[in-house]
Enzyme design. Sequence first.
Site, PDB file in Angstrom:
ATOM      1  N   HIS A  85      37.498  45.395  32.498  1.00  0.00           N
ATOM      2  CA  HIS A  85      37.275  44.417  33.951  1.00  0.00           C
ATOM      3  C   HIS A  85      38.341  44.586  35.006  1.00  0.00           C
ATOM      4  CE1 HIS A  85      40.409  42.150  32.063  1.00  0.00           C
ATOM      5  NE2 HIS A  85      40.601  41.565  33.309  1.00  0.00           N
ATOM      6  N   ARG A  86      39.122  45.287  35.086  1.00  0.00           N
ATOM      7  CA  ARG A  86      40.169  45.658  36.156  1.00  0.00           C
ATOM      8  C   ARG A  86      39.464  46.143  37.537  1.00  0.00           C
ATOM      9  NH1 ARG A  86      44.814  42.514  35.110  1.00  0.00           N
ATOM     10  NH2 ARG A  86      44.766  42.454  32.914  1.00  0.00           N
TER      11      ARG A  86
END
Length: 373
Positions: A217-218
């Site tokens: 999700h970065r």
Amino acid sequence: MTKLILVAGARPNFMKIAPLMHALKDHPNIRPVLVHTGQHYDVKMSGQFFDELNIPAPDINLEVGSASHAVQTARIMEGFEKVCLDEKPDAVLVVGDVNSTAACTLVASKMGIKTIHYEAGLRSHDRNMPEEINRLVTDAISDVFITTSADADENLLKENIPAEKIHMLGNLMIDSLVEQLPKAGNTDLKFDLLNRQAGIEIGNDFREKEYGVMTFHRPGNVDDRENLAGLVKIWGKISERVPLVFPVHPRTYKNIQRFDLQKAIDAFPHLYFIEPLGYLQFIHLVSRSLFTLTDSGGIQEETTYLGIPCLTVRPTTERPVTIWEGSNSLINVQEIEPEVNRILSGKGKKGNVPKYWDGKTAERIVQMLMKEI
């Protein structure tokens, strides 16, 4: 009676707060007040964790919701100031490195309230990560520092924090993990697949230690179309050798749709995208996996305790102890396939469990709080 406000705002905070709430229940000298800022507001990202981890409903919920970093931080500060004025706490304890952590510390510090930061001193040394800014801000103005590992102590000492204010007491995430593992092992591992009229069952479609778990999700990995498309190709290629199960973060799923990558994903029958999971199901899924492939933070710690190889696709990590002592490896995108191949050939990293990661951290913290507040 000493009044202590504990702040939770996002998913990882809840696993850290839970053991403390249990340890403080009916405490003769400390009255805890649980404040949920509402930074994460979806039931799968917050409310469900209170149910699964047996945390009482928050005494106060600010319900700030999602917004830009500046707007969200401002909303938290405005709401939390009112809480402090009404509750008049003797101390505020914040955890982790989310916007709620920095915002509530800033409010309490300016109001002259003693501030305690659990998970202090962690540093990625990458200011492109919003969490790193939150860590630096929080530790610059906190009064008491609770750390999870020796490297965090060293970072704080380098930043001129007096040694007597630093307390290495262990890892609350591991407290939650140790307590919840038996319950997690009884959860169902049947999942519906996103965008497919089908499902999978771990133990039926494939067995324990015959699949990998992913979490991504970065922003650096999923917010750029070229980067995300490249990852999809790598995931697909790996899935031809070993099934990959991905409880998809809402941010990642949104970008998959925005960049029109769903067809590329659907071309790989053993690349399994499922909805985000509750804590118990996720721990059950991870504990039975052969390895994890991630850009998240907490999973680096959980896999270290479980002795499961973890491949963290980031340039830096704020949890280097999971590399020095644990089962975590920090890799770049080009190294994903070779490292997975090493694991599949039986050469995956195992490591050791760091000091005080024993499930008793909350007890040590409560003993420390008795002296500090």
